[in-house]
Design a protein around this motif. Structure first.
Motif, short mmCIF file in Angstrom:
data_model
loop_
_atom_site.label_atom_id
_atom_site.label_comp_id
_atom_site.label_asym_id
_atom_site.label_seq_id
_atom_site.Cartn_x
_atom_site.Cartn_y
_atom_site.Cartn_z
N THR A 121 0.22 4.45 0.06
CA THR A 121 -0.15 5.57 0.92
C THR A 121 0.50 5.47 2.30
N SER A 122 0.46 4.28 2.89
CA SER A 122 1.02 4.09 4.23
C SER A 122 2.32 3.30 4.22
N ARG B 115 -10.53 -5.42 -2.27
CA ARG B 115 -10.88 -5.96 -3.59
C ARG B 115 -9.68 -6.60 -4.27
N ARG B 116 -8.53 -5.95 -4.19
CA ARG B 116 -7.31 -6.53 -4.76
C ARG B 116 -6.99 -7.87 -4.13
N ASP C 278 0.86 -1.18 0.00
CA ASP C 278 0.00 0.00 0.00
C ASP C 278 0.90 1.23 0.00
N THR D 245 -7.41 -1.50 9.10
CA THR D 245 -7.30 -2.89 8.67
C THR D 245 -8.49 -3.30 7.80
N GLY D 246 -8.23 -4.23 6.89
CA GLY D 246 -9.29 -4.78 6.05
C GLY D 246 -9.89 -6.06 6.61
N TYR E 190 -3.14 3.15 9.33
CA TYR E 190 -4.11 2.74 8.33
C TYR E 190 -5.20 1.90 9.00
N VAL F 273 -5.00 -4.26 4.37
CA VAL F 273 -5.35 -2.83 4.37
C VAL F 273 -6.74 -2.66 3.76
N PHE F 274 -7.57 -1.85 4.42
CA PHE F 274 -8.97 -1.68 4.04
C PHE F 274 -9.14 -1.35 2.56
N GLU F 275 -8.36 -0.40 2.05
CA GLU F 275 -8.53 0.06 0.67
C GLU F 275 -8.17 -1.00 -0.36
N HIS F 276 -7.52 -2.08 0.05
CA HIS F 276 -7.07 -3.10 -0.91
C HIS F 276 -7.81 -4.43 -0.77
#
Length: 231
Positions: free
Chosen positions: A30-31, A57-58, A28, A84-85, A82, A52-55
């Protein structure tokens, strides 16, 4: 010659279905966070360390492409930089959420303590408590005692550095003792994978960090380390 056909059939099956470890290092930007995917091809079970939350889908797409099922997500610590996902992945895949019993996080399916073991298929991770950056820092080690191959050190031990000790229950004394006793005590060949890197480095080894880490290596001691971190 009568056994030759059977031997070739066994070789063919072994080639088609090799027992192997799936390993992916994801990033990631960003962080500057690394997420690690570990999978066991025999069982089809996988783990994600520090998602990581934003990833999400990846990571979900990669799991599908590799044909593995996410058994659990593991947190090295409660992250200040960040989100967590883990919970979103649980909603998508039914995976369990694992984290430190001392980390203060709510909603864990399993609270981990030093000496625990996390299985995925026929493989497992050792759980090692490495507090100092936070109270609940954990490191995860792949391999049996004495034959450890990979360690995921979170923010406790970074490549040529370490995590901060001035917030989130940080303690330089505890961190120094944690790293020396739980990380740098691993076999020299053991590869080290941190939660972050800000210089583009991806991995190190116990031998490298013993030699070159300015905070822990060489002739460093706890008093010098504490003085450096406090100032």
């Amino acid at each position: 010659h009568g056994d030759a056909g059977a031997d070739h059939a066994l070789i063919d099956r072994a080639w088609q279905h090799p027992r192997m470890l799936i390993f992916r290092q994801l990033f990631d930007a960003t962080s500057s966070t690394y997420t690690y995917l570990l999978g066991d091809t025999d069982s089809g079970q996988a783990l994600l360390i520090d998602p990581v939350f934003e990833h999400v889908r990846r990571d979900s797409a990669l799991l599908r492409e590799l044909g593995v099922t996410l058994a659990a997500t593991l947190e090295t610590h409660v992250h200040a930089d960040y989100v967590t996902g883990a919970w979103l992945l649980q909603q998508r895949t039914g995976s369990r959420i694992l984290g430190s019993a001392d980390g203060g996080a709510q909603g864990l399916d399993r609270a981990l303590a030093h000496g625990d073991r996390v299985n995925f298929g026929a493989r497992h991770l050792q759980v090692r408590a490495t507090p100092g950056h936070t109270n609940g820092c954990l490191s995860f080690v792949l391999g049996d005692p004495g034959d450890e191959r990979m360690a995921f050190t979170g923010d406790a031990l970074l490549i040529r550095g370490c995590g901060r000790t001035d917030f989130q229950q940080g303690s330089p004394e505890r961190l120094y003792r944690s790293v020396q006793s739980q990380s740098l005590s691993l076999p020299p060949h053991c590869l080290l994978y941190p939660a972050h890197d800000y210089k583009g480095l991806t991995a190190s080894s116990v031998e490298e960090e013993r030699r070159f880490n300015p905070r822990f290596g060489g002739s460093s001691n706890e008093a010098e380390f504490s003085g450096y971190m406090n100032h």
